[in-house]
Design an enzyme around this catalytic site. Structure first.
Site, PDB file in Angstrom:
ATOM      1  NE  ARG A  58      -3.786  -2.103   2.488  1.00  0.00           N
ATOM      2  CZ  ARG A  58      -4.457  -2.683   3.259  1.00  0.00           C
ATOM      3  NH1 ARG A  58      -3.985  -2.735   4.579  1.00  0.00           N
ATOM      4  NH2 ARG A  58      -5.370  -3.760   2.971  1.00  0.00           N
TER       5      ARG A  58
ATOM      6  NE  ARG B 172       1.431  -4.031  13.223  1.00  0.00           N
ATOM      7  CZ  ARG B 172       2.006  -4.904  14.224  1.00  0.00           C
ATOM      8  NH1 ARG B 172       3.264  -4.691  14.600  1.00  0.00           N
ATOM      9  NH2 ARG B 172       1.403  -5.860  14.508  1.00  0.00           N
TER      10      ARG B 172
ATOM     11  CB  CYS C 120       4.624  -8.960   5.147  1.00  0.00           C
ATOM     12  SG  CYS C 120       6.010  -9.175   6.482  1.00  0.00           S
TER      13      CYS C 120
END
Length: 333
Positions: free
Chosen positions: A144, A161, A254
């Site tokens: 993103r 987070r 990730c």
């Protein structure tokens, strides 16, 4: 017996146990699967077994710094492997493309909206194009962040987070100007009204498997696999198989900005994919089409094309960067 065959479950013997993370979204997903199981198997009792993962416990570091594959899934799946649970409910985007030994995907449910969504603060324009220069658009995803910077290099992209409600609260309080979240999670939690803009696909590609739910189980547990089988949605299974095949070939996790989305329309499977640099300055895109039955081959073919078209150089740079960071951390320690 761990990894072995087990007798069929009935309500007269013991409940069917579903492992799940403890966040509000994870519990919604687990209860959703439990309801589908009860509807599919009259008299079946289903219980939710909550497991707290490393990704849930460590909330003060960026995701890329605390692990890679299985950050939110490994400990939940361990509950299945050691017999504390019969199946585990996951957001498919969180599952590694190579499951832990002894596990299989028992079901892949119909996909929700796979799009990413922009949520902005009350005083900020509600679309990406009109955000003021320097606006703080928070995300925990390198994909993103890369897409944000590719579209708007003048934005700040701080890490964020926490669960969905925590992130929404930070936007509402003005701590950040906007956040990018999965539309599926917002819809499932009844927060669709917070979506200011859906980021259009395929220009903005989601994470592999985004919007789909999966249930893992022991590979050799045939009674459980039979219970879960009616929950599988074939078009979603085929589409996500293509996406996961692409990711597997790219060996992504990730720490690498990779996006993909496959759809089945009129008997054809269309797949879009991308590899991005961390700063969004380099984007390699591609697409392919084939038969749904050839989903994995289609994913591998597109991955190879992305690598040839410049994605291989991006991945090499990303891995060299990660190795330098790891060496720096080791030296400091």
């Amino acid at each position: 017996m761990v990894g072995g065959e087990e007798p069929a479950l009935t309500s007269a013997e013991r409940p069917f146990r579903l492992a799940s993370r403890g966040s509000s979204l994870a519990l919604w997903q687990a209860e959703h699967v439990a309801g589908l199981l009860r509807n599919s198997h009259a008299g079946l009792i289903v219980q939710i077994h909550v497991v707290k993962t490393t990704g849930d416990r460590v909330t003060d570091l960026p995701l890329a710094m605390i692990g890679d594959r299985g950050l939110f899934t490994r400990e939940v799946d361990t509950a299945v492997l050691d017999g504390r649970a019969d199946g585990a409910v996951h957001s498919l985007k969180d599952l590694p493309t190579r499951l832990e030994e002894g596990l299989a995907l028992g079901a892949i449910l119909p996909r929700e909206d796979p799009s990413d969504a922009l949520v902005t603060a009350p005083s900020v324009p509600g679309n990406l194009a009109d955000l003021p220069s320097g606006a703080r658009v928070a995300t925990s995803s390198l994909r993103r962040r890369a897409l944000l910077l590719a579209a708007r290099p003048d934005l700040a992209t701080p890490d964020i987070r926490g669960n969905v409600d925590t992130r929404l609260a930070k936007v509402a309080s003005g701590e950040v100007d906007a956040v990018v979240l999965a539309a599926a999670g917002l819809r499932r939690l009844g927060r669709a009204d917070r979506i200011d803009e859906l980021l259009d696909v395929p220009a903005w590609l989601p994470a592999v498997g985004q919007g789909a739910l999966a249930v893992s189980c022991r590979e050799r547990d045939e009674p459980t696999r039979a219970l879960l089988a009616p929950l599988t949605h074939d078009p979603t299974e085929r589409a996500t198989a293509a996406e996961r095949s692409l990711l597997r070939r790219l060996e992504g996790g990730c720490q690498i900005p990779i996006g993909a989305l496959a759809t089945v329309v009129s008997g054809r499977l269309a797949l879009h994919g991308l590899i991005a640099s961390l700063d969004g300055r380099r984007l390699v895109r591609g697409e392919g089409e084939g038969l749904p039955g050839d989903a994995e081959a289609l994913g591998e073919e597109l991955a190879e094309r992305l690598l040839r078209d410049g994605g291989g150089a991006i991945l090499a740079d990303l891995r060299a960067h990660a190795a330098r960071d790891a060496a720096t951390e080791w030296t400091r320690a």
